[in-house]
Design an enzyme around this catalytic site. Structure first.
Site, PDB file in Angstrom:
ATOM      1  N   LYS A  87       0.806  -1.228   0.000  1.00  0.00           N
ATOM      2  CA  LYS A  87       0.000   0.000   0.000  1.00  0.00           C
ATOM      3  C   LYS A  87       0.839   1.278   0.000  1.00  0.00           C
ATOM      4  CE  LYS A  87      -4.457  -1.576   1.482  1.00  0.00           C
ATOM      5  NZ  LYS A  87      -4.286  -2.993   1.896  1.00  0.00           N
ATOM      6  N   GLU A 109      -9.814   6.952   3.232  1.00  0.00           N
ATOM      7  CA  GLU A 109     -10.712   6.002   3.870  1.00  0.00           C
ATOM      8  C   GLU A 109      -9.880   4.801   4.291  1.00  0.00           C
ATOM      9  OE1 GLU A 109      -9.964   5.943   0.761  1.00  0.00           O
ATOM     10  OE2 GLU A 109      -9.492   3.814   0.505  1.00  0.00           O
ATOM     11  N   SER A 376       1.740  -9.890  -0.921  1.00  0.00           N
ATOM     12  CA  SER A 376       1.380  -8.465  -0.818  1.00  0.00           C
ATOM     13  C   SER A 376       1.718  -7.834   0.522  1.00  0.00           C
ATOM     14  CB  SER A 376      -0.108  -8.286  -1.136  1.00  0.00           C
ATOM     15  OG  SER A 376      -0.906  -9.096  -0.297  1.00  0.00           O
TER      16      SER A 376
HETATM   17  C1  LIG Z   1      -5.105  -4.049   1.536  1.00  0.00           C
HETATM   18  C2  LIG Z   1      -4.410  -5.294   1.273  1.00  0.00           C
HETATM   19  C3  LIG Z   1      -4.773  -6.141   0.210  1.00  0.00           C
HETATM   20  C4  LIG Z   1      -5.962  -5.902  -0.667  1.00  0.00           C
HETATM   21  O1  LIG Z   1      -5.963  -4.722  -1.403  1.00  0.00           O
HETATM   22  P1  LIG Z   1      -5.735  -4.716  -2.970  1.00  0.00           P
HETATM   23  O2  LIG Z   1      -6.066  -3.326  -3.371  1.00  0.00           O
HETATM   24  O3  LIG Z   1      -6.648  -5.733  -3.572  1.00  0.00           O
HETATM   25  O4  LIG Z   1      -4.323  -5.051  -3.204  1.00  0.00           O
HETATM   26  C5  LIG Z   1      -4.013  -7.284  -0.018  1.00  0.00           C
HETATM   27  N1  LIG Z   1      -2.954  -7.593   0.760  1.00  0.00           N
HETATM   28  C6  LIG Z   1      -2.571  -6.808   1.787  1.00  0.00           C
HETATM   29  C7  LIG Z   1      -1.398  -7.218   2.592  1.00  0.00           C
HETATM   30  C8  LIG Z   1      -3.278  -5.636   2.080  1.00  0.00           C
HETATM   31  O5  LIG Z   1      -2.903  -4.869   3.113  1.00  0.00           O
END
Ligand SMILES: *Cc1c(COP(=O)(O)O)cnc(C)c1O
Length: 390
Positions: A87, A109, A376
């Protein structure tokens, strides 16, 4: 740049009231100007490198590959970024844009609080005024992230309408944006919302796929057979997928949350089970009834339970460029434990959805084939919740 008009096939667009149209068009002009600007790009690269710690590794998960049998599994380590997930890539990009536009007040948000923390972080870094809208229910559930945001200097404002969750926080942020657009920038957290947000967030996140593509060519001398990522709003996934779009031999798979099981209705599989509709000012597949009313969604992963999904994913799905599958809570939990034990990496529960499917997929492939899974985020934020479950 692709999709400059804000459409991905029939998806995307900007279905917003007139007052917001003006604000969004100012944002659109600024974004398309600065994204081509050498000074802006240089500054962005500087913070990617020096502050986030990019490029992060494309790690060959040798133990996992051997235990699993089948294709080689590589993990793109977004979990190693500063603040622990992808993010921050987007938050830095949008904050730098806000500065160029002369706006020193940032609003955002947040649902689980991850985007709120990333936003509060960049506001502290750039000395900007920060207000985070968060559903009252989420504030209670995510007290650790609320504490972090406050320490970082943000004001956290409770959304007390509706179901008091993410959707209501977005509504409040949009209202604030229209009212205070003179000095305020709305820093949106995923590849969703009205144009130009989906294009903008994708551009800031596509560093993931650009790096991964370069790294796999260097390590293996060829492109992967599959790339896999979890899909909430779709930002980490589109960041990985988009730079591989023209590599037609690379198969793309997005993993949505099946929650307690698709058949139970307790899920957030927007592409798998949604219908075409408008949510938060853009057209996509979303979980709503025939009158366009959003229905409740559920996933064990707070970062994945959004009723809509980025328009670019809807287009990839309908055009056949990517496949979208879903993984249940319990499958994600199993993958979480598997990665902890085999590689000594504690993944976010969101990312565990991608791991679950990626590992299953790799099992059915030959040893010469390659699967890249986007990790992610890291799981530190989840261990308290998982302690009660496991
Ligand atoms: C917020 C988040 C997501 C999901 O958000 P996307 O916009 O779909 O990427 C996925 N993995 C993690 C670790 C997150 O914090």
């Amino acid at each position: 740049m692709k999709n400059r008009d804000g459409y991905f096939g029939e998806f995307g667009g900007a279905y917003v009231p007139e007052e917001l149209e003006k604000v969004l068009s100012e944002l659109e002009n600024a974004f398309f100007k600065y994204i081509e600007d050498e000074d802006f790009k240089k500054e962005l690269r500087y913070y990617y490198r020096e502050y986030i710690g990019r490029p992060n590794p494309l790690y060959f998960a040798k133990n996992l590959t051997e235990e699993n049998g089948g294709a080689k599994i590589y993990l793109k380590r977004e979990d190693l970024n500063h603040t622990g997930a992808h993010k921050i890539n987007n938050a830095i990009g949008q904050a730098l844009l806000a500065k160029r536009m002369g706006k020193n007040r940032i609003i955002a948000e947040t649902g689980a609080g991850q985007h709120g923390v990333a936003t509060a972080t960049v506001c502290a870094l750039f000395n900007m005024d920060c207000t985070i809208y968060m559903g009252e229910t989420d504030i209670e559930r995510q007290s650790l992230n609320v504490f972090k945001m406050k320490q970082l200097g943000a004001k956290v404002v409770a959304a007390t309408n509706g179901r008091k969750t993410l959707k209501d926080a977005v509504d409040m942020a949009l209202e604030d944006f229209v009212k205070n657009s003179e000095d305020t920038f709305y820093l949106l957290g995923s590849a969703v919302g009205p144009h130009p947000y989906p294009v903008m967030v994708r551009e800031f996140q596509s560093i993931i796929g650009q790096e991964a593509r370069e790294q796999i060519l260097k390590k293996e001398g060829r492109l992967p057979d599959y790339i896999v990522a979890c899909v909430g709003g779709g930002s980490n996934a589109i960041g990985l997928f988009n730079p591989f779009y023209d590599d037609k031999d690379v198969k793309i798979v997005g993993v949505e949350p099946a929650g307690l099981g698709i058949e139970t209705g307790e899920h957030a599989a927007s592409i798998g089970k949604g219908i075409k509709g408008i949510i938060h000012g853009f057209k996509c597949y979303s979980i709503q009834d025939e009158d366009g009313k959003d229905l409740p969604v559920y996933s064990i992963a707070a970062g994945l339970d959004y009723p809509g999904v980025g328009p670019e994913h809807c287009f990839y799905n309908d055009s056949g460029r990517a496949d979208y599958v879903s993984v249940t809570d319990s499958q994600a939990l199993e993958a979480f434990q598997l990665l902890c034990k085999t590689e000594g990496i504690i993944p976010a529960i969101e990312s565990s959805h991608a791991i679950s499917h990626g590992v299953e997929l790799a099992k059915g492939l030959s040893k010469e084939q390659i699967v890249i899974i986007n990790l992610s985020g890291r799981g530190d934020k989840d261990v308290r919740q998982l302690m009660d479950i496991l």
